[in-house]
Design a protein around this motif. Structure first.
Motif, PDB file in Angstrom:
ATOM      1  N   ASP B 389       0.841  -1.213   0.000  1.00  0.00           N
ATOM      2  CA  ASP B 389       0.000   0.000   0.000  1.00  0.00           C
ATOM      3  C   ASP B 389       0.873   1.260   0.000  1.00  0.00           C
ATOM      4  N   CYS B 390       1.938   1.236   0.785  1.00  0.00           N
ATOM      5  CA  CYS B 390       2.843   2.393   0.855  1.00  0.00           C
ATOM      6  C   CYS B 390       3.510   2.650  -0.495  1.00  0.00           C
ATOM      7  N   LEU B 391       3.946   1.564  -1.143  1.00  0.00           N
ATOM      8  CA  LEU B 391       4.547   1.719  -2.473  1.00  0.00           C
ATOM      9  C   LEU B 391       3.515   2.308  -3.443  1.00  0.00           C
ATOM     10  N   ALA B 392       2.257   1.866  -3.296  1.00  0.00           N
ATOM     11  CA  ALA B 392       1.186   2.337  -4.187  1.00  0.00           C
ATOM     12  C   ALA B 392       0.910   3.819  -3.987  1.00  0.00           C
ATOM     13  N   GLU B 393       1.216   4.328  -2.811  1.00  0.00           N
ATOM     14  CA  GLU B 393       1.038   5.774  -2.590  1.00  0.00           C
ATOM     15  C   GLU B 393       2.147   6.577  -3.243  1.00  0.00           C
ATOM     16  N   GLU B 394       3.307   5.966  -3.369  1.00  0.00           N
ATOM     17  CA  GLU B 394       4.464   6.696  -3.894  1.00  0.00           C
ATOM     18  C   GLU B 394       4.636   6.549  -5.394  1.00  0.00           C
ATOM     19  N   LEU B 395       4.128   5.455  -5.918  1.00  0.00           N
ATOM     20  CA  LEU B 395       4.319   5.152  -7.336  1.00  0.00           C
ATOM     21  C   LEU B 395       2.971   4.819  -7.949  1.00  0.00           C
ATOM     22  N   ASP B 396       2.919   4.915  -9.237  1.00  0.00           N
ATOM     23  CA  ASP B 396       1.673   4.628  -9.940  1.00  0.00           C
ATOM     24  C   ASP B 396       1.672   3.137 -10.284  1.00  0.00           C
ATOM     25  N   LEU B 397       0.910   2.352  -9.536  1.00  0.00           N
ATOM     26  CA  LEU B 397       0.925   0.886  -9.707  1.00  0.00           C
ATOM     27  C   LEU B 397      -0.158   0.450 -10.686  1.00  0.00           C
ATOM     28  N   LYS B 398       0.206  -0.389 -11.626  1.00  0.00           N
ATOM     29  CA  LYS B 398      -0.782  -0.947 -12.558  1.00  0.00           C
ATOM     30  C   LYS B 398      -0.620  -2.463 -12.598  1.00  0.00           C
ATOM     31  N   ALA B 399      -1.731  -3.147 -12.263  1.00  0.00           N
ATOM     32  CA  ALA B 399      -1.684  -4.611 -12.258  1.00  0.00           C
ATOM     33  C   ALA B 399      -1.918  -5.152 -13.661  1.00  0.00           C
ATOM     34  N   THR B 400      -1.075  -6.065 -14.079  1.00  0.00           N
ATOM     35  CA  THR B 400      -1.275  -6.720 -15.382  1.00  0.00           C
ATOM     36  C   THR B 400      -1.011  -8.212 -15.181  1.00  0.00           C
ATOM     37  N   THR B 401      -1.583  -9.011 -16.101  1.00  0.00           N
ATOM     38  CA  THR B 401      -1.155 -10.398 -16.117  1.00  0.00           C
ATOM     39  C   THR B 401       0.001 -10.462 -17.087  1.00  0.00           C
ATOM     40  N   SER B 402       1.136 -10.752 -16.556  1.00  0.00           N
ATOM     41  CA  SER B 402       2.364 -10.639 -17.337  1.00  0.00           C
ATOM     42  C   SER B 402       2.369 -11.641 -18.476  1.00  0.00           C
ATOM     43  N   THR B 403       2.939 -11.227 -19.598  1.00  0.00           N
ATOM     44  CA  THR B 403       3.155 -12.151 -20.713  1.00  0.00           C
ATOM     45  C   THR B 403       4.652 -12.422 -20.824  1.00  0.00           C
ATOM     46  N   ASP B 404       5.310 -11.964 -19.811  1.00  0.00           N
ATOM     47  CA  ASP B 404       6.759 -12.111 -19.711  1.00  0.00           C
ATOM     48  C   ASP B 404       7.110 -13.599 -19.776  1.00  0.00           C
ATOM     49  N   VAL B 405       8.209 -13.917 -20.399  1.00  0.00           N
ATOM     50  CA  VAL B 405       8.618 -15.322 -20.438  1.00  0.00           C
ATOM     51  C   VAL B 405       9.395 -15.729 -19.187  1.00  0.00           C
ATOM     52  N   SER B 406       9.663 -14.767 -18.320  1.00  0.00           N
ATOM     53  CA  SER B 406      10.425 -15.092 -17.101  1.00  0.00           C
ATOM     54  C   SER B 406       9.524 -15.787 -16.099  1.00  0.00           C
ATOM     55  N   PHE B 407       9.993 -15.896 -14.881  1.00  0.00           N
ATOM     56  CA  PHE B 407       9.234 -16.666 -13.891  1.00  0.00           C
ATOM     57  C   PHE B 407       7.967 -15.951 -13.437  1.00  0.00           C
ATOM     58  N   TRP B 408       7.645 -14.794 -14.014  1.00  0.00           N
ATOM     59  CA  TRP B 408       6.412 -14.105 -13.657  1.00  0.00           C
ATOM     60  C   TRP B 408       5.275 -14.387 -14.636  1.00  0.00           C
ATOM     61  N   LYS B 409       5.531 -15.266 -15.603  1.00  0.00           N
ATOM     62  CA  LYS B 409       4.499 -15.630 -16.581  1.00  0.00           C
ATOM     63  C   LYS B 409       3.232 -16.056 -15.845  1.00  0.00           C
ATOM     64  N   ASP B 410       2.082 -15.489 -16.280  1.00  0.00           N
ATOM     65  CA  ASP B 410       0.752 -15.804 -15.724  1.00  0.00           C
ATOM     66  C   ASP B 410       0.532 -15.292 -14.301  1.00  0.00           C
ATOM     67  N   CYS B 411       1.491 -14.556 -13.765  1.00  0.00           N
ATOM     68  CA  CYS B 411       1.265 -13.948 -12.453  1.00  0.00           C
ATOM     69  C   CYS B 411       0.552 -12.606 -12.621  1.00  0.00           C
ATOM     70  N   VAL B 412      -0.098 -12.154 -11.533  1.00  0.00           N
ATOM     71  CA  VAL B 412      -0.550 -10.762 -11.511  1.00  0.00           C
ATOM     72  C   VAL B 412       0.664  -9.930 -11.104  1.00  0.00           C
ATOM     73  N   VAL B 413       1.158  -9.152 -12.083  1.00  0.00           N
ATOM     74  CA  VAL B 413       2.368  -8.362 -11.860  1.00  0.00           C
ATOM     75  C   VAL B 413       1.977  -6.903 -11.664  1.00  0.00           C
ATOM     76  N   TYR B 414       2.572  -6.265 -10.691  1.00  0.00           N
ATOM     77  CA  TYR B 414       2.345  -4.835 -10.502  1.00  0.00           C
ATOM     78  C   TYR B 414       3.521  -4.081 -11.108  1.00  0.00           C
ATOM     79  N   ASP B 415       3.183  -3.266 -12.141  1.00  0.00           N
ATOM     80  CA  ASP B 415       4.205  -2.405 -12.737  1.00  0.00           C
ATOM     81  C   ASP B 415       4.100  -1.039 -12.073  1.00  0.00           C
ATOM     82  N   ALA B 416       5.230  -0.488 -11.708  1.00  0.00           N
ATOM     83  CA  ALA B 416       5.230   0.794 -10.988  1.00  0.00           C
ATOM     84  C   ALA B 416       5.869   1.870 -11.870  1.00  0.00           C
TER      85      ALA B 416
END
Lengths: 536, 536
Positions: B389-416
């Motif tokens: 929550d604190c990070l979300a106050e300082e940065l603009d967080l956007k949740a995406t389902t990553s299409t990244d081929v790394s270990f975050w594939k299919d995760c809900v990733v927060y991009d800041a």
């Protein structure tokens, strides 16, 4: 002494094992340069919140430092705890020490928020400071930068030294009879002992020189560069190495570049010469703590001008074995390697134990702890005397100065003969007058080491029943009769070639734990069974 | 499950290292057959008299088991201990537990005479019994003779496993990002990790199969036969391996004959999915302890029909790190070898700690300890939510389902992204709208793992100032600004070939220890410094 500089020119780093060299220089890597900065917010480690430690405080009822008299009364000592507990006769004086979770000055006062949190493997700073002051005062190291590193007891302490100093296939010097766990630690790594003969002062310097000077690297492998020794209350034989012998041994180690690991759990259990009950003065003058300390055989640290000694101290014999707490004293280079090794094993010792012991020591102060140690030494001296007195009641003891060529040469040796009459022995005929066993009363520690004269067995028994040695046969009979002692073969540095033969067995008997009445009963059983065993 | 027999036909003894095989079978040798005989007088060991233990009793003020609510209120949690201490607002409910030196029934009641004496390396019998009941209830092992062996924390636990199972030169399987101390333990012995890729469920079973199936013994040496894994709250990435993945991994380990060492310190810190503050329900229904336990990802023990899992549990995260207390759960053959190894190192854990923890657990009982664990889990969940929550106050967080081929594939990733306006950020121009970092909220544990998008740095900065990577540069700036976090490279299983490149840095941030206000301040500093670093 302690203000002199260590001979810095002496580089001892070639003693480090391959494993020790391969350890990283710091687990904190770049972090350490920032740690300790005021106001720094540290979110680097996996430290739980102290709020979630379920103890808001702990405390202990600690005995006062002078709980044990310096002139022991046998009657008092022989009261069992059981009787004391249920008779209401327990008049122990205690003081309550407490360790709160949070304190106003956490850097000075021992507190659970620090003691129960992750910390460095060097242990609580307050404990380290106490031990440093203690080491400086009591052992007077010959150089000024010797370093304290906590460990979880001397068995662990030696295991760490062994792995820090030796590679598989190497050998280390030790007494011909030695502490079995020290060997059990090293053998799995293919690191074996080289036995050195004992004499009345402990490890023989002449024998040590012979081993080193005569070493043939082509047939024997690398010459040993590490020594493991229990110089005071030598386990199992009970001898004490004085200053002169220590200097000799140290100089040989300088000459042959050997690192000395001094395992010294019994240092404060120096009990002096045994005086038979009839000749023992009824009262002895007590000495001051300073005089008592000054009269003890010194540590190798006192002669260690090159920093080649790693001394192992433990609280096991003075506070409790379950404290699993002790410390290394050594040069800073070895200490740093031992610290790195600790970080990947037990890390720091338990914080509950560290904080209780530390608070106790600060409550007692250096003077009080010295008084406590003196009281404990007096207790064990009384126990040694009592147990030997009990043997003297059961057997006919005759003191001689041995002319034996074994390690008892020039010692006052007590030879024990089957008694011609008296008590239960009346009915046990046949072995009367036979020399059954001999011993040199230990000058320190917890054990008496008996030599059994199986050469005096009737011939048909000497050959043994079945395949067991006479030592094991008699040991088994004593155990079956209700007393469990340790057979001598446990303690041979080289079990394949023990420094004895089949007709010369040994037993190690501990007088440290059982109450006085039980020790008396044990002496009776041991004497009775030995006598029976020697009957034709 | 727990009543089924282990597949006894599976012989796992070929997994033992040469060092482990070379250990003696028992340190007691012939003594053990007599021990325990009623009335036996034991004079075999160097046990001090319990009368000389300086504590006549210890006690602890223990928090009640339901001290922490299952519906955390942030305000309450953010009170610092300091404020609580000096404001008198500390309303902790405690119960005093005491451990006397002597008790009437020493076999049943915890007492210092036993806990502080030498004992077997298996620890206090009462503790062992509690842990066995706990393991049976909570982890439900797939076979009936799994055995509990205490150790002094999971770092030591793994070190012992490593030395029991592997010879120098062998390799073990582990996650591509892993716990640095586990590697620091093994590297000095020439035992190295083989990284296996992670995906959203932890170690990838496909990647594991690829490593094992493609193993070429001629070029790669002996195929790994040991796995080290942190399956829950994976350190550092924070993922949690569920039942399905564990079954897959286990079956591959059966196929390729791999022993699994399950290092599971964060098992009870399973925090579930992160829900952004705006969507988070104001109140949640609390569940029963049974339902809570049933909802947790299971242990590998539950699927271990062959006895090839050694599970490491620790009290470090639930009682205190300073307890230096944890336990192995494994088959009896491995347990026996681990016990022999313990005997030549730390022996049993500290008796002060063992007795206090044991008495606390018996006071709480299984139900109370489960309630305590549930309360602690709730606290860490609140901490995780708060920090994000604190990070979300300082940065603009956007949740995406990553299409990244790394270990975050299919995760809900927060991009800041750097925020376009607000607060101190107003004056920090230039990086607004830049994607600075991304993370997947951890589902368990104490850490958040940030990926930093250094590929979005201005070109001249990407090349680095001096020779340091952008990761180290930014890490240094954050540390200089007052927040010490861990740089990602610490955690690479293969530091030479980390699973990342220069323009993709990582930080591991611990939300476990600092109070809530400090965590907020830290989030501000991290966001500010990152934003500044990305400015042209």
């Amino acid at each position: 002494m302690a203000s002199e500089k260590r001979q810095k020119a002496i580089d001892l780093s070639h003693h480090l094992s391959d494993v020790s060299r391969a350890r990283e220089t710091s687990p904190l890597k770049g972090l350490s340069k920032f740690l300790g900065k005021p106001g720094l917010i540290v979110l680097a480690g996996g430290m739980p919140s102290e709020a979630y430690f379920p103890f808001s405080g702990i405390s202990g009822d600690a005995l006062v430092a002078d709980s044990f008299a310096l002139k022991p009364m046998e009657q008092e000592s022989s009261l069992s705890w059981f009787w004391k507990l249920f008779s209401g006769a327990n008049k122990e004086k205690t003081h309550t020490i407490t360790i709160p979770k949070f304190v106003e000055h956490p850097a000075e006062e021992v507190n659970l928020a620090v003691a129960l949190q992750y910390g460095t493997a060097t242990g609580l700073p307050q404990l380290q400071k106490f031990m440093k002051d203690f080491v400086d005062k009591v052992y007077q190291p010959a150089y000024d930068d010797c370093t304290i590193m906590v460990h979880t007891g001397n068995t662990d302490g030696w295991s760490r030294c062994m792995q820090t100093l030796m590679n598989p296939g190497e050998k280390f010097l030790t007494e011909e009879w030695t502490y079995p766990s020290a060997l059990a630690s090293s053998k799995p790594y293919g690191i074996y002992p080289v036995p050195v003969a004992l004499d009345k002062d402990g490890m023989s310097s002449a024998a040590l020189r012979n081993v080193l000077a005569g070493w043939d690297a082509t047939t024997q492998g690398k010459r040993p560069h590490v020594m493991y020794t229990v110089p005071v209350g030598q386990n199992p034989v009970g001898s004490t190495m004085g200053a002169a012998r220590k200097k000799e041994i140290y100089e040989i180690c300088v000459e042959y570049d050997v690192v000395i690991v001094e395992d010294d759990p019994y240092f404060f259990l120096q009990e002096g010469e045994y005086v038979p009950k009839a000749s023992r003065p009824e009262s002895v003058d007590t000495v001051s703590e300073e005089s008592w300390l000054a009269g003890l055989a010194p540590s190798f640290l006192k002669f260690d001008y090159q920093g080649r000694v790693i001394r192992l101290d433990t609280f096991s014999k003075y506070i409790a074995p379950g404290s699993r707490l002790g410390w290394h004293t050594c040069n800073p280079m070895f200490a740093e390697r031992l610290e790195r090794q600790a970080e990947t094993s037990a890390q720091a010792p338990c914080g509950f134990g560290q904080s209780l012991v530390t608070k106790l020591l600060y409550h007692w102060k250096l003077e009080g702890y010295t008084r406590w140690l003196h009281g404990i030494a007096t207790q064990y001296t009384a126990r040694r005397d009592w147990f030997i007195d009990c043997l003297a009641e059961e057997l006919d003891l005759k003191a001689t100065t041995s002319t034996d060529v074994s390690f008892w040469k020039d010692c006052v040796v007590y030879d024990a003969y089957a008694k011609p009459s008296g008590g239960w022995m009346m009915s046990e005929k046949g072995s009367v007058g036979t020399k059954l066993l001999s011993f040199v009363p230990p000058s320190a520690g917890m054990f008496i080491w008996l030599k059994i004269h199986f050469d005096n067995l009737p011939a048909y028994k000497r050959q043994g029943e079945g395949e067991e040695s006479p030592e094991i046969q008699l040991w088994t009979k004593i155990a079956e009769a209700g007393v469990l002692i340790s057979p001598g073969w446990f303690f041979a540095a080289d079990v394949e070639n023990p420094p004895t033969d089949e007709l010369e067995g040994h037993f190690r008997i501990s007088f440290s734990n059982a109450d006085f009445a039980t020790l008396k009963k044990a002496a009776q059983i041991i004497a009775r069974e030995t006598n029976k065993f020697f009957k034709a």
